[in-house]
Design a protein around this motif. Structure first.
Motif, PDB file in Angstrom:
ATOM      1  N   UNK A  69       0.802  -1.224   0.000  1.00  0.00           N
ATOM      2  CA  UNK A  69       0.000   0.000   0.000  1.00  0.00           C
ATOM      3  C   UNK A  69       0.836   1.276   0.000  1.00  0.00           C
ATOM      4  N   UNK A  70       2.071   1.175  -0.499  1.00  0.00           N
ATOM      5  CA  UNK A  70       2.926   2.353  -0.654  1.00  0.00           C
ATOM      6  C   UNK A  70       3.432   2.378  -2.082  1.00  0.00           C
ATOM      7  N   UNK A  71       3.536   3.560  -2.630  1.00  0.00           N
ATOM      8  CA  UNK A  71       4.115   3.719  -3.959  1.00  0.00           C
ATOM      9  C   UNK A  71       5.617   3.952  -3.771  1.00  0.00           C
ATOM     10  N   UNK A  72       6.413   3.007  -4.250  1.00  0.00           N
ATOM     11  CA  UNK A  72       7.859   3.048  -4.049  1.00  0.00           C
ATOM     12  C   UNK A  72       8.588   3.096  -5.381  1.00  0.00           C
ATOM     13  N   UNK A  73       9.742   3.726  -5.350  1.00  0.00           N
ATOM     14  CA  UNK A  73      10.598   3.773  -6.529  1.00  0.00           C
ATOM     15  C   UNK A  73      12.046   3.791  -6.057  1.00  0.00           C
TER      16      UNK A  73
END
Length: 114
Positions: free
Chosen positions: A34-38
């Motif tokens: 549930x986290x947008x990671x890059x």
């Protein structure tokens, strides 16, 4: 003064408005836990990493529980040995460490992946 040059992971601060909604990640971010990671693999100083995050509306990653820790471990894998986190510490005492996303102290969780 020496600066560490370390790749960094950023956490998108674009969260869904409703808790029941699943976030949608854009601009190369991946939804994990549930986290947008890059993951950025270009070496950078802490301040350069922070600025890169701000330029895309994000913060350096925060790790507030074992699930977050596993999510970061998943995206980093074995390709990178060190990453920047969005944590500023006044001492070696975790209760005196604050998250860059202004969500409070890191005193609640400090069992980060090595």
């Amino acid at each position: 003064m020496q600066f560490a040059v370390i790749p960094f992971v950023i956490l998108s601060i674009f969260y869904a408005v409703f808790a029941a909604s699943t976030p949608v990640c854009t601009n190369g971010f991946t939804l994990i836990n549930y986290k947008c990671l890059k993951l950025y693999t270009t070496p950078a100083s802490y301040s350069a990493a922070e600025e890169s995050c701000r330029s895309v509306g994000a913060t350096l990653v925060t790790v507030k529980n074992a699930n977050d820790n596993q999510a970061i471990t998943t995206i980093v894998d074995s390709s990178v040995s060190l990453v920047w986190m969005g944590l500023y510490c006044l001492d070696n005492d975790p209760s005196k460490c604050l998250w860059d996303d202004v969500s409070g102290s890191a005193g609640m969780y400090s069992n980060f992946a090595s």
